[in-house]
Write a protein that holds these residues in place. Structure first.
Motif, PDB file in Angstrom:
ATOM      1  N   UNK A  21       0.829  -1.205   0.000  1.00 45.44           N
ATOM      2  CA  UNK A  21       0.000   0.000   0.000  1.00 45.44           C
ATOM      3  C   UNK A  21       0.866   1.260   0.000  1.00 45.44           C
ATOM      4  N   UNK A  22       0.277   2.354  -0.415  1.00 48.79           N
ATOM      5  CA  UNK A  22       0.899   3.662  -0.246  1.00 48.79           C
ATOM      6  C   UNK A  22       0.301   4.283   1.004  1.00 48.79           C
ATOM      7  N   UNK A  23       1.051   5.194   1.615  1.00 54.16           N
ATOM      8  CA  UNK A  23       0.490   5.891   2.767  1.00 54.16           C
ATOM      9  C   UNK A  23      -0.604   6.851   2.274  1.00 54.16           C
ATOM     10  N   UNK A  24      -1.402   7.403   3.179  1.00 58.98           N
ATOM     11  CA  UNK A  24      -2.520   8.264   2.761  1.00 58.98           C
ATOM     12  C   UNK A  24      -2.092   9.514   1.989  1.00 58.98           C
ATOM     13  N   UNK A  25      -0.821   9.839   2.007  1.00 60.88           N
ATOM     14  CA  UNK A  25      -0.320  11.024   1.321  1.00 60.88           C
ATOM     15  C   UNK A  25       0.309  10.669  -0.020  1.00 60.88           C
ATOM     16  N   UNK A  26       0.146   9.403  -0.437  1.00 63.09           N
ATOM     17  CA  UNK A  26       0.577   8.970  -1.758  1.00 63.09           C
ATOM     18  C   UNK A  26       2.034   8.562  -1.872  1.00 63.09           C
ATOM     19  N   UNK A  27       2.688   8.293  -0.744  1.00 65.01           N
ATOM     20  CA  UNK A  27       4.100   7.903  -0.764  1.00 65.01           C
ATOM     21  C   UNK A  27       4.267   6.441  -0.385  1.00 65.01           C
ATOM     22  N   UNK A  28       5.404   5.871  -0.779  1.00 65.75           N
ATOM     23  CA  UNK A  28       5.726   4.503  -0.388  1.00 65.75           C
ATOM     24  C   UNK A  28       6.157   4.480   1.069  1.00 65.75           C
ATOM     25  N   UNK A  29       5.875   3.357   1.737  1.00 67.71           N
ATOM     26  CA  UNK A  29       6.375   3.173   3.094  1.00 67.71           C
ATOM     27  C   UNK A  29       7.874   2.932   3.037  1.00 67.71           C
ATOM     28  N   UNK A  30       8.576   3.438   4.024  1.00 71.27           N
ATOM     29  CA  UNK A  30      10.027   3.346   4.080  1.00 71.27           C
ATOM     30  C   UNK A  30      10.437   2.161   4.946  1.00 71.27           C
ATOM     31  N   UNK A  31      11.542   1.522   4.568  1.00 68.61           N
ATOM     32  CA  UNK A  31      12.017   0.338   5.282  1.00 68.61           C
ATOM     33  C   UNK A  31      13.534   0.398   5.373  1.00 68.61           C
ATOM     34  N   UNK A  32      14.052   0.121   6.546  1.00 68.22           N
ATOM     35  CA  UNK A  32      15.502   0.060   6.748  1.00 68.22           C
ATOM     36  C   UNK A  32      15.818  -1.066   7.725  1.00 68.22           C
ATOM     37  N   UNK A  33      16.779  -1.924   7.347  1.00 67.56           N
ATOM     38  CA  UNK A  33      17.200  -3.026   8.207  1.00 67.56           C
ATOM     39  C   UNK A  33      18.728  -3.103   8.174  1.00 67.56           C
ATOM     40  N   UNK A  34      19.398  -2.817   9.289  1.00 68.37           N
ATOM     41  CA  UNK A  34      18.867  -2.502  10.606  1.00 68.37           C
ATOM     42  C   UNK A  34      18.321  -1.076  10.634  1.00 68.37           C
ATOM     43  N   UNK A  35      17.450  -0.847  11.575  1.00 72.95           N
ATOM     44  CA  UNK A  35      16.830   0.456  11.680  1.00 72.95           C
ATOM     45  C   UNK A  35      17.606   1.400  12.579  1.00 72.95           C
ATOM     46  N   UNK A  36      17.367   2.670  12.405  1.00 68.13           N
ATOM     47  CA  UNK A  36      17.959   3.689  13.275  1.00 68.13           C
ATOM     48  C   UNK A  36      17.289   3.635  14.642  1.00 68.13           C
ATOM     49  N   UNK A  37      15.962   3.511  14.641  1.00 63.78           N
ATOM     50  CA  UNK A  37      15.192   3.467  15.884  1.00 63.78           C
ATOM     51  C   UNK A  37      15.167   2.070  16.489  1.00 63.78           C
ATOM     52  N   UNK A  38      15.329   1.056  15.651  1.00 63.34           N
ATOM     53  CA  UNK A  38      15.339  -0.343  16.082  1.00 63.34           C
ATOM     54  C   UNK A  38      16.622  -0.996  15.563  1.00 63.34           C
TER      55      UNK A  38
END
Length: 148
Positions: A96-113
């Motif tokens: 899905x795209x977010x409600x603002x028409x953008x792709x969801x972002x993914x990072x592994x490993x994450x900055x926050x996780x």
């Protein structure tokens, strides 16, 4: 005594002011509801993508790399490490795209996780790193919509 046949200018003005006040109150509440609905949809999308990522990990003993990205949930990655037990047909039909028409972002490993991955939307302002980013590192209590 003369009978009044219409409305006075003052009566019409009072009605117009009252209707204007009601319209502004209704539009203010509707606009707030739309913003809340967009944030709720984003949080639900993130949870759904997380479930697909968890299934991917169960089958392949690891999450996709940042390079493989969320596309690894739809099409078997060819970049190393190539998953050995990738589920035929994928883990989601489409991303899905977010409600603002953008792709969801993914990072592994994450900055926050750092021990896992970050999955997030840039939020309403569509800028990375701002206060309105919505991600899997946030608890439900971080948002204004605790009971979705």
């Amino acid at each position: 005594m003369k009978k009044q046949l219409g409305f006075t200018l003052l009566e019409i003005m009072v009605v117009v002011v009252i209707m204007g006040m009601l319209a502004s109150i209704v539009s203010f509440n509707v606009m707030g509801s739309k913003a809340d609905a967009e944030v709720r949809k984003t949080r639900i999308d993130i949870k759904n993508i997380q479930q697909a990522l968890d299934l991917y990990k169960l089958d392949n003993s690891r999450y996709p790399t940042t390079e493989q990205g969320l596309k690894a949930l739809i099409k078997k990655p060819t970049a190393s490490p190539v998953p050995k037990n990738w589920k035929k047909g994928g883990y989601v039909q489409e991303l899905p795209e977010d409600p603002w028409g953008n792709k969801y972002q993914y990072a592994n490993p994450g900055v926050h996780n750092p021990d896992s991955y970050d999955l997030y939307s840039f939020g309403p302002d569509q800028e990375e790193g701002s206060d309105d980013d919505i991600g899997n590192w946030q608890s439900e209590a971080d948002g204004d919509d605790d009971d979705y």
